[in-house]
Design a protein around this motif. Sequence first.
Motif, PDB file in Angstrom:
ATOM      1  N   THR A  14       0.852  -1.183   0.250  1.00  0.00           N
ATOM      2  CA  THR A  14       0.208  -0.048   0.084  1.00  0.00           C
ATOM      3  C   THR A  14       1.017   1.299  -0.110  1.00  0.00           C
ATOM      4  O   THR A  14       2.309   1.036   0.362  1.00  0.00           O
ATOM      5  CB  THR A  14      -0.829  -0.041   1.186  1.00  0.00           C
ATOM      6  OG1 THR A  14      -0.057   0.053   2.556  1.00  0.00           O
ATOM      7  CG2 THR A  14      -1.751  -1.124   1.137  1.00  0.00           C
ATOM      8  N   ILE A  15       0.364   2.338  -0.234  1.00  0.00           N
ATOM      9  CA  ILE A  15       0.934   3.503  -0.412  1.00  0.00           C
ATOM     10  C   ILE A  15       1.672   3.726   1.288  1.00  0.00           C
ATOM     11  O   ILE A  15       2.962   4.372   1.066  1.00  0.00           O
ATOM     12  CB  ILE A  15       0.008   4.849  -0.651  1.00  0.00           C
ATOM     13  CG1 ILE A  15      -0.359   4.609  -1.923  1.00  0.00           C
ATOM     14  CG2 ILE A  15       0.698   6.099  -0.365  1.00  0.00           C
ATOM     15  CD1 ILE A  15       0.812   4.702  -3.212  1.00  0.00           C
ATOM     16  N   LEU A  22       8.299   1.715   4.738  1.00  0.00           N
ATOM     17  CA  LEU A  22       9.395   0.720   4.693  1.00  0.00           C
ATOM     18  C   LEU A  22      10.906   1.086   4.888  1.00  0.00           C
ATOM     19  O   LEU A  22      11.482   0.436   5.700  1.00  0.00           O
ATOM     20  CB  LEU A  22       9.262   0.251   2.996  1.00  0.00           C
ATOM     21  CG  LEU A  22      10.213  -1.175   2.740  1.00  0.00           C
ATOM     22  CD1 LEU A  22       9.656  -2.201   3.670  1.00  0.00           C
ATOM     23  CD2 LEU A  22      10.128  -1.233   1.427  1.00  0.00           C
ATOM     24  N   GLY A  23      11.159   2.366   4.459  1.00  0.00           N
ATOM     25  CA  GLY A  23      12.616   2.708   4.612  1.00  0.00           C
ATOM     26  C   GLY A  23      13.017   3.123   6.194  1.00  0.00           C
ATOM     27  O   GLY A  23      13.873   2.328   6.622  1.00  0.00           O
ATOM     28  N   PRO A  24      12.105   3.590   6.798  1.00  0.00           N
ATOM     29  CA  PRO A  24      12.370   3.952   8.188  1.00  0.00           C
ATOM     30  C   PRO A  24      12.545   2.876   8.886  1.00  0.00           C
ATOM     31  O   PRO A  24      13.044   2.697   9.739  1.00  0.00           O
ATOM     32  CB  PRO A  24      11.281   4.968   8.453  1.00  0.00           C
ATOM     33  CG  PRO A  24      10.589   5.870   7.204  1.00  0.00           C
ATOM     34  CD  PRO A  24      10.874   4.614   6.286  1.00  0.00           C
ATOM     35  N   ASP A  71      -4.285   3.730   2.228  1.00  0.00           N
ATOM     36  CA  ASP A  71      -4.370   2.237   2.222  1.00  0.00           C
ATOM     37  C   ASP A  71      -4.594   1.699   0.697  1.00  0.00           C
ATOM     38  O   ASP A  71      -4.829   0.513   0.435  1.00  0.00           O
ATOM     39  CB  ASP A  71      -5.649   1.922   2.932  1.00  0.00           C
ATOM     40  CG  ASP A  71      -5.407   2.059   4.294  1.00  0.00           C
ATOM     41  OD1 ASP A  71      -4.456   2.286   4.966  1.00  0.00           O
ATOM     42  OD2 ASP A  71      -6.459   2.633   4.965  1.00  0.00           O
ATOM     43  N   LYS A  72      -4.461   2.414  -0.394  1.00  0.00           N
ATOM     44  CA  LYS A  72      -4.524   2.113  -1.563  1.00  0.00           C
ATOM     45  C   LYS A  72      -3.375   1.516  -2.243  1.00  0.00           C
ATOM     46  O   LYS A  72      -2.198   1.873  -1.425  1.00  0.00           O
ATOM     47  CB  LYS A  72      -4.876   2.923  -2.561  1.00  0.00           C
ATOM     48  CG  LYS A  72      -6.437   3.630  -2.447  1.00  0.00           C
ATOM     49  CD  LYS A  72      -7.089   4.498  -3.356  1.00  0.00           C
ATOM     50  CE  LYS A  72      -8.628   4.746  -3.132  1.00  0.00           C
ATOM     51  NZ  LYS A  72      -8.973   5.859  -3.905  1.00  0.00           N
ATOM     52  N   HIS A  73      -3.264   0.740  -3.140  1.00  0.00           N
ATOM     53  CA  HIS A  73      -1.975   0.393  -3.872  1.00  0.00           C
ATOM     54  C   HIS A  73      -1.648   1.318  -4.894  1.00  0.00           C
ATOM     55  O   HIS A  73      -2.441   2.118  -5.683  1.00  0.00           O
ATOM     56  CB  HIS A  73      -2.200  -1.182  -4.459  1.00  0.00           C
ATOM     57  CG  HIS A  73      -2.349  -2.270  -3.391  1.00  0.00           C
ATOM     58  ND1 HIS A  73      -3.124  -2.624  -2.581  1.00  0.00           N
ATOM     59  CD2 HIS A  73      -0.986  -2.895  -3.073  1.00  0.00           C
ATOM     60  CE1 HIS A  73      -2.894  -3.336  -1.603  1.00  0.00           C
ATOM     61  NE2 HIS A  73      -1.742  -3.571  -1.601  1.00  0.00           N
TER      62      HIS A  73
END
Length: 246
Positions: A97-98, A104-106, A135-137
């Motif tokens: 998801t957005i 992800l990085g943090p 919550d969207k892709h």
Amino acid sequence: MPEPLIELNAVNKWFGSLHVLRDVNLTVDRGEVVVVIGPSGSGKSTLCRAINRLETINSGTIIFDGKPLPEEGKQLARLRSEVGMVFQSFNLFSHLTILENVTLGPIKVRRESKAVAKERAMKLLDRVGIGNQADKHPGQLSGGQQQRAAIARALAMQPKAMLFDEPTSALDPEMVGEVLDVMTSLAVEGMTMIVVTHEMGFARHAAKRVVFMADGELVEQAPPAEFFDNPRSERARDFLSKVLQH
């Protein structure tokens, strides 16, 4: 004088026999917005990519925040977390998801807790105007929304500088403005930025300095008003006469 955040000294880069960066010297101060313009193939994107070592250079030095660019390993990962990069293509992970893309990085690199990373990510997504899309892709968003998500993702690492490599060139014209608005607000807030772009309006309004490149060389640099109203080099005059007609 405070030391510049980014400093390139006599930087050269070849791709085979093609000399794409020719003795480039450039300094960027903290909080400065430098817009790099020039014809296609002039070395602008390579310059941008060299600063966070996505491209290695053949000679010269690049200094970031007082230190030469690291070769590889942990130091390089740290550098990349301190220099945010936004590309033409959004490079978002389509299966996440957005919100997951931005956290992800943090979580992985900075070892932040999910709660802390999520709280900052939501603030950033609100700030770039897509908090309601968290919550969207990526495939469910417009190009402009995806690019704003990519900017939020870069900002989530709390970088010291942001590099933008033609961030609007893959977008439909009506989406360009929404991305440039986000970039302009970053500039106003004092983010150090190097922006490679064809958007002359953005260069005129948001840049502190315009750098014109052609054939791998940094041909001239000046404050925007001076550059657009009175370019000194024949190459820049020729380039502007073509792009400003449209």
